[in-house]
Design an enzyme around this catalytic site. Structure first.
Site, mmCIF file in Angstrom:
data_model
loop_
_atom_site.group_PDB
_atom_site.id
_atom_site.type_symbol
_atom_site.label_atom_id
_atom_site.label_comp_id
_atom_site.label_asym_id
_atom_site.label_seq_id
_atom_site.Cartn_x
_atom_site.Cartn_y
_atom_site.Cartn_z
ATOM 1 C CE LYS A 132 -4.486 -1.634 1.777
ATOM 2 N NZ LYS A 132 -5.498 -1.419 2.764
ATOM 3 C CE LYS B 181 -7.674 -8.570 -3.000
ATOM 4 N NZ LYS B 181 -7.416 -8.320 -1.499
ATOM 5 C CE LYS C 16 -12.719 -1.509 -0.779
ATOM 6 N NZ LYS C 16 -13.732 -1.955 0.008
HETATM 7 P P1 AMP Z 1 -11.633 -4.726 2.095
HETATM 8 O O1 AMP Z 1 -12.518 -4.136 0.879
HETATM 9 O O2 AMP Z 1 -10.135 -4.847 1.438
HETATM 10 O O3 AMP Z 1 -11.657 -3.776 3.371
HETATM 11 O O4 AMP Z 1 -12.010 -6.179 2.220
HETATM 12 C C1 AMP Z 1 -13.095 -6.522 2.972
HETATM 13 C C2 AMP Z 1 -13.253 -7.922 3.134
HETATM 14 O O5 AMP Z 1 -13.302 -8.656 1.712
HETATM 15 C C3 AMP Z 1 -11.857 -8.742 3.487
HETATM 16 O O6 AMP Z 1 -12.180 -9.640 4.528
HETATM 17 C C4 AMP Z 1 -11.190 -9.097 2.528
HETATM 18 O O7 AMP Z 1 -10.375 -10.202 2.675
HETATM 19 C C5 AMP Z 1 -12.367 -9.241 1.411
HETATM 20 N N1 AMP Z 1 -12.002 -9.318 -0.039
HETATM 21 C C6 AMP Z 1 -11.652 -8.150 -0.711
HETATM 22 N N2 AMP Z 1 -11.673 -8.016 -2.158
HETATM 23 C C7 AMP Z 1 -11.694 -9.843 -2.190
HETATM 24 C C8 AMP Z 1 -11.654 -10.562 -3.297
HETATM 25 N N3 AMP Z 1 -11.332 -10.026 -4.578
HETATM 26 N N4 AMP Z 1 -11.602 -11.809 -3.110
HETATM 27 C C9 AMP Z 1 -12.220 -12.195 -1.832
HETATM 28 N N5 AMP Z 1 -12.173 -11.481 -0.922
HETATM 29 C C10 AMP Z 1 -11.917 -10.400 -1.036
#
Ligand code: AMP
Ligand code: TRP
Length: 333
Positions: free
Chosen positions: A114, A198, A201
């Site tokens: 990051k 991956k 967003k």
């Molecule tokens: P974040 O949006 O990064 O705060 O992620 C929120 C949750 O969603 C966390 O538990 C991440 O591990 C999961 N997550 C985010 N992107 C993915 C993805 N592409 N595939 C699976 N899990 C995801």
């Protein structure tokens, strides 16, 4: 024994299919199991480790809550709240930052990713981020923490911090060492445009992801345009390592239909790709559009959403303030 579940999601807007299948769907399943007490936190203190527009942040906090509820979380069964409204999180993070060692944090790969090339310009908060996450978990004596694969290292750090604190203050088992719950089947949903990246967003192309607010036509179009290859649908015994896009689409299909990857492969063995994509779009529309409709409905009443968060925060504060009080006593404050 009752499992105490704690997890957090950042309110950064645009929650997508990866968040749903990797995290939120799992939260709902855990909530509906017997002998679990679940706490789900919208981690707004974590969000400000990178720059946020205040109005946008407020909107995203409500949108994350709306997404939780629309996906099946029940705020009467589970505690749902936002982190900044329970002061023990910030206090706990400071105290635990005096337990955590620089060397431990220096190993965190997410910070390196990051912060990018210019580490000097990253906020101190971004560096200390995993310590705040440890405080989140340890304040509630959580026994299990459902997270995506990317958070595994942060959870190991949390375990190290808990053990070190317990030994420094000679209090065996005072901070509970939590277990990660990482989904076995399909913990990483990949971009629709690149099977090696991956779903995220922050990807500039909206065609790379299915947002939980997408409507039917958009979903159908995104799946039509999703990258595949020129080969036929794979046979059951085929290894998909070299066909990441196909593996990802089949994985999404199997997760949404609660079947194994092999069962999905079997269902489409010998069929046309276009048949598969049509079935996949239908399934996505069936699962996602009720969520997107409900999100929109909930967002029309922001007062109601704020009340839900307020109630959740009161409940969370009751638990967290007791724990922080004990922590302070141990330290000698
Ligand atoms: P974040 O949006 O990064 O705060 O992620 C929120 C949750 O969603 C966390 O538990 C991440 O591990 C999961 N997550 C985010 N992107 C993915 C993805 N592409 N595939 C699976 N899990 C995801
Ligand atoms: N860091 C997690 C993420 O980006 C979010 C998070 C914050 C979290 N605190 C937590 C997850 C506590 C589990 C438990 O996904």
């Amino acid at each position: 024994m009752t499992k105490k579940i704690f997890s957090g999601v950042q309110p950064s807007g645009n929650l997508h299919l990866g968040n749903y299948l990797g995290a939120i769907k799992n939260f709902v399943d855990l909530q509906n199991q017997k002998e679990t007490e679940c706490i789900y936190c919208i981690v707004d203190l974590h969000a400000i480790t990178v720059k946020q527009e205040p109005k946008e942040l407020k909107k995203n906090i409500r949108e994350t809550l709306a997404t939780f509820i629309a996906s099946g979380l029940n705020y009467e069964k589970s505690i749902i709240f936002n982190q900044s409204s329970v002061t023990a999180h910030a206090e706990g993070a400071w105290i635990l930052s005096c337990t955590a060692r620089m060397g431990w944090l220096n190993r965190m790969t997410q910070f390196k990713e990051k912060a990018g090339k210019d580490k000097e310009k990253a906020s101190v908060g971004l560096y200390a981020y995993p310590v705040l996450m440890a405080a989140d978990i340890l304040l509630y004596d959580a026994t299990h923490v459902p997270v995506g694969h990317d958070q595994k290292q942060h959870l190991e750090l949390c375990r190290d911090i808990a053990q070190r604190f317990n030994s420094d203050f000679n209090v065996e088992d005072f901070l509970k060492v939590p277990e990660p719950l990482i989904q076995k089947n399909f913990s990483r949903i990949m971009s629709l445009k690149d099977g090696m990246k991956k779903m995220s967003k922050s990807d500039p192309s909206d065609l790379s992801r299915i947002n939980l607010t997408d409507e039917k036509d958009l979903i159908v179009n995104k799946i039509k345009k999703a990258k595949t290859d020129n080969m036929p649908m794979p046979a059951i015994e085929e290894n998909l390592e070299k066909r990441p896009e196909v593996e990802n689409l089949l994985g999404i299909y199997s997760s949404l239909s609660n079947q194994t990857l092999d069962q999905s492969k079997k269902e489409f063995d010998g069929k046309n790709f276009s048949d598969f994509k049509e079935k996949l779009s239908d399934l996505l529309v069936e699962k996602i559009t009720p969520i997107s409709k409900e999100i929109k409905k909930l967002l029309n009443d922001s007062k109601n959403l704020d009340n839900i968060l307020y109630d959740g925060s009161q409940k969370a504060d009751k638990i967290a303030s007791k724990k922080i009080k004990k922590i302070k006593e141990l330290i000698g404050f």
